[in-house]
Structures are given as C-alpha cells and as structure tokens.
Design a protein around this motif. Structure first.
Motif, PDB file in Angstrom:
ATOM      1  N   GLY A  64      80.305 109.259 -35.008  1.00  0.00           N
ATOM      2  CA  GLY A  64      79.762 110.505 -34.483  1.00  0.00           C
ATOM      3  C   GLY A  64      80.611 111.701 -34.869  1.00  0.00           C
ATOM      4  N   ASP A  65      81.920 111.571 -34.796  1.00  0.00           N
ATOM      5  CA  ASP A  65      82.830 112.618 -35.213  1.00  0.00           C
ATOM      6  C   ASP A  65      84.208 112.003 -35.388  1.00  0.00           C
ATOM      7  OD1 ASP A  65      84.551 113.090 -32.653  1.00  0.00           O
ATOM      8  OD2 ASP A  65      82.473 113.044 -31.957  1.00  0.00           O
ATOM      9  N   ASN A  66      85.072 112.688 -36.129  1.00  0.00           N
ATOM     10  CA  ASN A  66      86.381 112.124 -36.412  1.00  0.00           C
ATOM     11  C   ASN A  66      87.363 112.281 -35.264  1.00  0.00           C
ATOM     12  OD1 ASN A  66      85.767 110.989 -38.831  1.00  0.00           O
ATOM     13  ND2 ASN A  66      86.962 112.399 -40.098  1.00  0.00           N
ATOM     14  N   ASP A  67      87.035 113.056 -34.238  1.00  0.00           N
ATOM     15  CA  ASP A  67      87.894 113.101 -33.051  1.00  0.00           C
ATOM     16  C   ASP A  67      87.886 111.739 -32.368  1.00  0.00           C
ATOM     17  OD1 ASP A  67      88.635 115.853 -33.263  1.00  0.00           O
ATOM     18  OD2 ASP A  67      86.662 116.407 -32.511  1.00  0.00           O
ATOM     19  N   ARG A  68      86.701 111.169 -32.192  1.00  0.00           N
ATOM     20  CA  ARG A  68      86.609 109.841 -31.588  1.00  0.00           C
ATOM     21  C   ARG A  68      87.253 108.801 -32.498  1.00  0.00           C
ATOM     22  NH1 ARG A  68      82.485 105.596 -31.329  1.00  0.00           N
ATOM     23  NH2 ARG A  68      82.803 104.413 -29.408  1.00  0.00           N
ATOM     24  N   LEU A  69      87.015 108.895 -33.793  1.00  0.00           N
ATOM     25  CA  LEU A  69      87.646 107.977 -34.729  1.00  0.00           C
ATOM     26  C   LEU A  69      89.167 108.051 -34.617  1.00  0.00           C
ATOM     27  CD1 LEU A  69      87.736 106.038 -37.137  1.00  0.00           C
ATOM     28  CD2 LEU A  69      87.413 108.016 -38.644  1.00  0.00           C
ATOM     29  N   ALA A  70      89.701 109.270 -34.454  1.00  0.00           N
ATOM     30  CA  ALA A  70      91.150 109.433 -34.335  1.00  0.00           C
ATOM     31  C   ALA A  70      91.678 108.780 -33.062  1.00  0.00           C
ATOM     32  CB  ALA A  70      91.513 110.917 -34.348  1.00  0.00           C
ATOM     33  N   ALA A  71      90.949 108.934 -31.952  1.00  0.00           N
ATOM     34  CA  ALA A  71      91.384 108.300 -30.702  1.00  0.00           C
ATOM     35  C   ALA A  71      91.388 106.782 -30.854  1.00  0.00           C
ATOM     36  CB  ALA A  71      90.479 108.731 -29.554  1.00  0.00           C
ATOM     37  N   LEU A  72      90.361 106.245 -31.490  1.00  0.00           N
ATOM     38  CA  LEU A  72      90.287 104.797 -31.679  1.00  0.00           C
ATOM     39  C   LEU A  72      91.339 104.317 -32.676  1.00  0.00           C
ATOM     40  CD1 LEU A  72      86.412 104.318 -31.736  1.00  0.00           C
ATOM     41  CD2 LEU A  72      87.989 104.048 -29.814  1.00  0.00           C
ATOM     42  N   THR A  73      91.659 105.143 -33.672  1.00  0.00           N
ATOM     43  CA  THR A  73      92.723 104.786 -34.606  1.00  0.00           C
ATOM     44  C   THR A  73      94.075 104.770 -33.913  1.00  0.00           C
ATOM     45  OG1 THR A  73      91.494 105.696 -36.485  1.00  0.00           O
ATOM     46  CG2 THR A  73      93.865 105.442 -36.766  1.00  0.00           C
ATOM     47  N   SER A  74      94.294 105.725 -33.010  1.00  0.00           N
ATOM     48  CA  SER A  74      95.560 105.732 -32.264  1.00  0.00           C
ATOM     49  C   SER A  74      95.676 104.481 -31.400  1.00  0.00           C
ATOM     50  CB  SER A  74      95.688 107.003 -31.417  1.00  0.00           C
ATOM     51  OG  SER A  74      94.742 107.035 -30.356  1.00  0.00           O
ATOM     52  N   GLU A  94      87.119 114.599 -25.174  1.00  0.00           N
ATOM     53  CA  GLU A  94      86.754 113.195 -24.989  1.00  0.00           C
ATOM     54  C   GLU A  94      87.753 112.295 -25.713  1.00  0.00           C
ATOM     55  OE1 GLU A  94      85.094 109.826 -23.663  1.00  0.00           O
ATOM     56  OE2 GLU A  94      84.767 111.870 -22.938  1.00  0.00           O
ATOM     57  N   ALA A  95      88.184 112.706 -26.903  1.00  0.00           N
ATOM     58  CA  ALA A  95      89.208 111.937 -27.613  1.00  0.00           C
ATOM     59  C   ALA A  95      90.510 111.918 -26.817  1.00  0.00           C
ATOM     60  CB  ALA A  95      89.447 112.544 -28.998  1.00  0.00           C
ATOM     61  N   ALA A  96      90.863 113.053 -26.220  1.00  0.00           N
ATOM     62  CA  ALA A  96      92.076 113.115 -25.400  1.00  0.00           C
ATOM     63  C   ALA A  96      91.965 112.201 -24.194  1.00  0.00           C
ATOM     64  CB  ALA A  96      92.341 114.551 -24.958  1.00  0.00           C
ATOM     65  N   ARG A  97      90.776 112.141 -23.594  1.00  0.00           N
ATOM     66  CA  ARG A  97      90.570 111.272 -22.431  1.00  0.00           C
ATOM     67  C   ARG A  97      90.767 109.796 -22.824  1.00  0.00           C
ATOM     68  NH1 ARG A  97      87.692 112.439 -17.949  1.00  0.00           N
ATOM     69  NH2 ARG A  97      86.633 114.165 -19.011  1.00  0.00           N
ATOM     70  N   ILE A  98      90.185 109.409 -23.954  1.00  0.00           N
ATOM     71  CA  ILE A  98      90.299 108.023 -24.407  1.00  0.00           C
ATOM     72  C   ILE A  98      91.760 107.666 -24.680  1.00  0.00           C
ATOM     73  CG2 ILE A  98      89.739 106.443 -26.294  1.00  0.00           C
ATOM     74  CD1 ILE A  98      87.060 107.919 -26.572  1.00  0.00           C
ATOM     75  N   ALA A  99      92.464 108.537 -25.398  1.00  0.00           N
ATOM     76  CA  ALA A  99      93.840 108.229 -25.796  1.00  0.00           C
ATOM     77  C   ALA A  99      94.810 108.276 -24.618  1.00  0.00           C
ATOM     78  CB  ALA A  99      94.290 109.198 -26.889  1.00  0.00           C
ATOM     79  N   THR A 100      94.747 109.330 -23.808  1.00  0.00           N
ATOM     80  CA  THR A 100      95.694 109.426 -22.690  1.00  0.00           C
ATOM     81  C   THR A 100      95.477 108.314 -21.686  1.00  0.00           C
ATOM     82  OG1 THR A 100      94.223 111.003 -21.537  1.00  0.00           O
ATOM     83  CG2 THR A 100      96.004 111.928 -22.905  1.00  0.00           C
ATOM     84  N   GLY A 101      94.227 107.856 -21.545  1.00  0.00           N
ATOM     85  CA  GLY A 101      93.948 106.759 -20.633  1.00  0.00           C
ATOM     86  C   GLY A 101      94.574 105.458 -21.068  1.00  0.00           C
ATOM     87  N   ALA A 102      95.003 105.384 -22.325  1.00  0.00           N
ATOM     88  CA  ALA A 102      95.672 104.193 -22.857  1.00  0.00           C
ATOM     89  C   ALA A 102      97.160 104.422 -23.050  1.00  0.00           C
ATOM     90  CB  ALA A 102      95.034 103.775 -24.175  1.00  0.00           C
ATOM     91  N   GLY A 103      97.693 105.471 -22.419  1.00  0.00           N
ATOM     92  CA  GLY A 103      99.129 105.706 -22.485  1.00  0.00           C
ATOM     93  C   GLY A 103      99.602 106.440 -23.713  1.00  0.00           C
ATOM     94  N   ILE A 104      98.695 107.099 -24.426  1.00  0.00           N
ATOM     95  CA  ILE A 104      99.035 107.812 -25.654  1.00  0.00           C
ATOM     96  C   ILE A 104      99.016 109.315 -25.386  1.00  0.00           C
ATOM     97  CG2 ILE A 104      98.355 108.273 -28.048  1.00  0.00           C
ATOM     98  CD1 ILE A 104      96.905 105.502 -27.935  1.00  0.00           C
ATOM     99  N   ALA A 105     100.127 109.992 -25.668  1.00  0.00           N
ATOM    100  CA  ALA A 105     100.178 111.440 -25.512  1.00  0.00           C
ATOM    101  C   ALA A 105      99.287 112.101 -26.560  1.00  0.00           C
ATOM    102  CB  ALA A 105     101.610 111.943 -25.652  1.00  0.00           C
ATOM    103  N   VAL A 106      98.740 113.277 -26.210  1.00  0.00           N
ATOM    104  CA  VAL A 106      97.825 113.985 -27.116  1.00  0.00           C
ATOM    105  C   VAL A 106      98.241 115.439 -27.227  1.00  0.00           C
ATOM    106  CG1 VAL A 106      95.438 114.730 -27.519  1.00  0.00           C
ATOM    107  CG2 VAL A 106      95.888 112.438 -26.617  1.00  0.00           C
ATOM    108  N   THR A 162      97.898 109.361 -19.027  1.00  0.00           N
ATOM    109  CA  THR A 162      97.485 109.101 -17.645  1.00  0.00           C
ATOM    110  C   THR A 162      97.404 107.620 -17.327  1.00  0.00           C
ATOM    111  OG1 THR A 162      95.146 109.163 -18.267  1.00  0.00           O
ATOM    112  CG2 THR A 162      96.152 111.229 -17.536  1.00  0.00           C
ATOM    113  N   GLY A 163      97.308 106.777 -18.338  1.00  0.00           N
ATOM    114  CA  GLY A 163      97.164 105.347 -18.110  1.00  0.00           C
ATOM    115  C   GLY A 163      98.312 104.573 -18.709  1.00  0.00           C
TER     116      GLY A 163
END
Length: 378
Positions: free
Chosen positions: A160-170, A231-243, A267-268
């Motif tokens: 859908g967009d590379n922001d989500r791809l980036a969160a999933l790559t992280s 949304e990418a920030a939500r996905i990443a921070t929820g897994a303990g990854i700073a954004v 946050t996670g």
C-alpha cells in the motif's frame, strides 16, 4: 542489532544503536519536474555513510522507482493504473539503484537491491528466508535498498505504501530504530503553514495525537502522507522500536541526538521475530470463536487457548496455520498458530483436554493454541 534484550532508546542513543532502518519517500528524492534529485540523494547517502562509519548497520527503504521512470517513458505525472505504474517502476528501478551504487561507492560501500511483496512476508518460511538474507547482507557491510516489487505486485499483494513496508522491515530486522523521512521536518500541532503551529518534539504514545490535523497529503509523486507515517510509527513502537520523523535536511542532526524532528518513544516490548510476523504480517486462514471465559484467559491472564473455551470454528486450516481468536461479537482478540486442523477442532469444541486424551489419545491433550504461539491484539 538487537539481541532480544530490552533496551531503552532515546535521542541520545540514536548515534550509537546497532541497527537502523531509514525510509525515504518519492517526494524527498525527486524534483518538481519528476527528475531524481541527485543532491537530495547524496545527502541521504552521506548520512548513511556517516552512520556506517560509527559502526551502525543501516537498511534503506527507498521509494522513487516509479518517479524515476516517468520522464524516460514520457509521462508527465504519476500514473493511476497498475500496469503503467509497474512499467514505470521497471524502467526507474535500475536508474535509482545505479545512482545509489555510484554514491555509496565513495564510502567503500556496496548496495544491494531487495524487492519485496506482501507474499514474501506472509508465509513463515519466506519471511525467515528474507530475514536471513538481509541479516547476512548487513553483516557483510552491504546497504540493502528495499522497495516494494512494483513490477509484479498485484492490488491484492501490495503493502500500500512504503511507510508500512518500512515498519515491517524494521520488524523483520529487529532494528533498534526506524527513521521516516518526510517532506516536512517534524510533526506539528497543526499543518506547518498554519499560524501558531508548534513542533511536537517527543511522542510517548501515538494515541495521544488523536487531535492533531494530519489530513493533508504530500507530494504528487508519493503515495503516502502523515496518516501512513503515524500508522508505521504505531506498528514499530508497539514492538519496542524507536521511531523518528524528520526531513532530509535535518536527518544528520537527528541521528546525532539533536533536538530536531519528532521522536516516538517505544511503547511495547520486543518480541521474537515469529510473533512480530504473526501480529502484523500473517494472513489468518480461519478463526476460533471464544466464550467469555476463554477471552479473559487469553487476553488478561496470557493463558493458552484450550478446546473447552471454543464455541465455533470458522474456515479451513491445518496444524501450524495462523488463525484469529475472536469473541462472540466478532472482535479480534488475538492471533495464534493452531495446534490442530479445522476438522479435528470442530469435533473438540467444548471438550476438556483430559476427556479428549482419554477418548482419542495423548496427542489431543495439548492446547488448541499455546500461549507462546499467540499475540494479543486488542
């Protein structure tokens, strides 16, 4: 690289954390006329080169392939239909990688092209293979250049967009931090052009931004906007990854701890790669409907799901497939890897494990979904 131990990443730690994922969009890489902006790309490469000199591993999620293919194909704007987008990507991807390769060579670095579709991440084996390959590239000192495989991706198999791809790559790489490069230098309390708008320096939880105006889209050559970045920030921070969120001009300062841009605190807790895949990438093959007691056990007490707590089985699945765990109102509570196929589970509904073991043998004494193979989503 994260080794699974909990770490506390703040601004000051960005310059020394082990593994970074940087995402840059088309609007930051192209000029208004559609040509690639070599000066902007050089700034990005210089910043990554400096990070590598500090001993950091960096993966780059880069848009720009479609935009790079517009002028060679005589197109005046980003196409709307998928076949033309894919044609532009096929032409532009090579030009983009050639430029990155030449610029990284000045730092003695090699670049590698990694093109992904959601299908590469939705299945555990392919997810594992992608992670192993990219881990090895980073260990070898290579900079992976990640993009969606626009040339072959279908509407059903797109990020859908590379922001989500980036969160999933992280997630895929268990990165310590994800940096989202935008065409604005930070998140603001209102649109940056609005009088009185103030920069938001730190965000402790994405949910606290509910009243912030993020409705306006960015460049005509991009696909995302601030909504997709949050949304990418939500996905990443929820897994303990700073954004981090900033623009190319402020990226070097951001990565050395300066108070610029917007910093999202994790946050996670960090999860094993298998659970990150399960929560954010897997495509469930069915659903198990839980009674109220089982909902409480799974969501509140972090217990395994037993057959006695299941009231219905939906879909067709095999042992080890991902399934949603839903309540009787249809709300998704959790997702897990199931220990039985759908046919067996239908015959087990409401039965206690000891009864099942006595009737069918010891292999029916295990949980329907073990707590180590499920993630709570609500």
């Amino acid at each position: 690289m994260s080794n699974g131990v909990e770490t506390s990443i703040d601004r000051a730690a960005l310059s020394s954390c082990g593994r970074l994922v940087i995402k840059v969009g088309s609007s930051s890489l192209t000029r208004a006329d559609g040509h690639l902006d070599v000066m902007h790309i050089a700034i990005l490469v210089d910043t990554i080169g400096a990070a590598r000199a500090r001993g950091q591993e960096v993966a780059l999620v880069s848009s720009g392939a479609i935009a790079a293919g517009l002028l060679p194909l005589g197109l005046t704007h980003r196409p709307y239909d998928l076949p033309t987008q894919q044609a532009a990507a096929a032409v532009g991807q090579g030009q983009l990688l050639e430029l990155y390769t030449a610029l990284f060579r000045r730092y003695g670095l090699s670049a590698a092209q990694v093109l992904l579709t959601t299908g590469d991440l939705e299945y555990q084996e392919r997810y594992h293979n992608a992670r192993e390959t990219m881990d090895r590239l980073l260990e070898l000192g290579v900079v992976p250049i990640v993009n969606e495989n626009d040339t072959v991706a279908t509407q059903e198999l797109r990020f859908g967009d590379n922001d989500r791809l980036a969160a999933l790559t992280s997630h895929l790489l268990h990165a310590d931090a994800l940096l989202l490069i935008s065409d604005v230098n930070a998140l603001y309390t209102a649109h940056p052009e609005t009088p009185g708008a103030r920069r938001i320096g730190t965000v402790r939880n994405v949910d606290e931004l509910a009243g912030v105006d993020i409705s306006r889209r960015g460049s005509a050559v991009g696909t995302g906007g601030m909504v997709t970045k949050l949304e990418a920030a939500r996905i990443a921070t929820g897994a303990g990854i700073a954004v981090g969120l900033t623009d190319l001009e402020h990226l070097p300062g951001f990565l050395t701890g300066q108070d610029v841009g917007t910093f999202f605190l994790p946050t996670g807790k960090r999860r094993p790669a298998r659970l990150l895949w399960l929560a954010h990438i897997s495509d469930p093959d069915g659903a198990l409907v839980l009674d109220p007691g089982a909902v409480s056990a799974v969501a509140d007490r972090k217990a395994s799901l037993l057959p006695a707590g299941i009231t219905a089985v939906r879909g067709s699945f095999d042992v080890g497939d991902p399934v949603d765990l839903i309540d009787e109102r249809g709300r998704v509570i959790a997702r897990g890897l199931v220990n039985y196929n759908s046919a067996d589970l239908k015959s087990m509904i409401g039965h206690h494990t000891w009864d099942l073991a006595a009737s069918y043998g010891e292999r029916f004494q295990r949980a329907a979904v073990h707590r180590d193979s499920l993630v709570v989503l609500r």
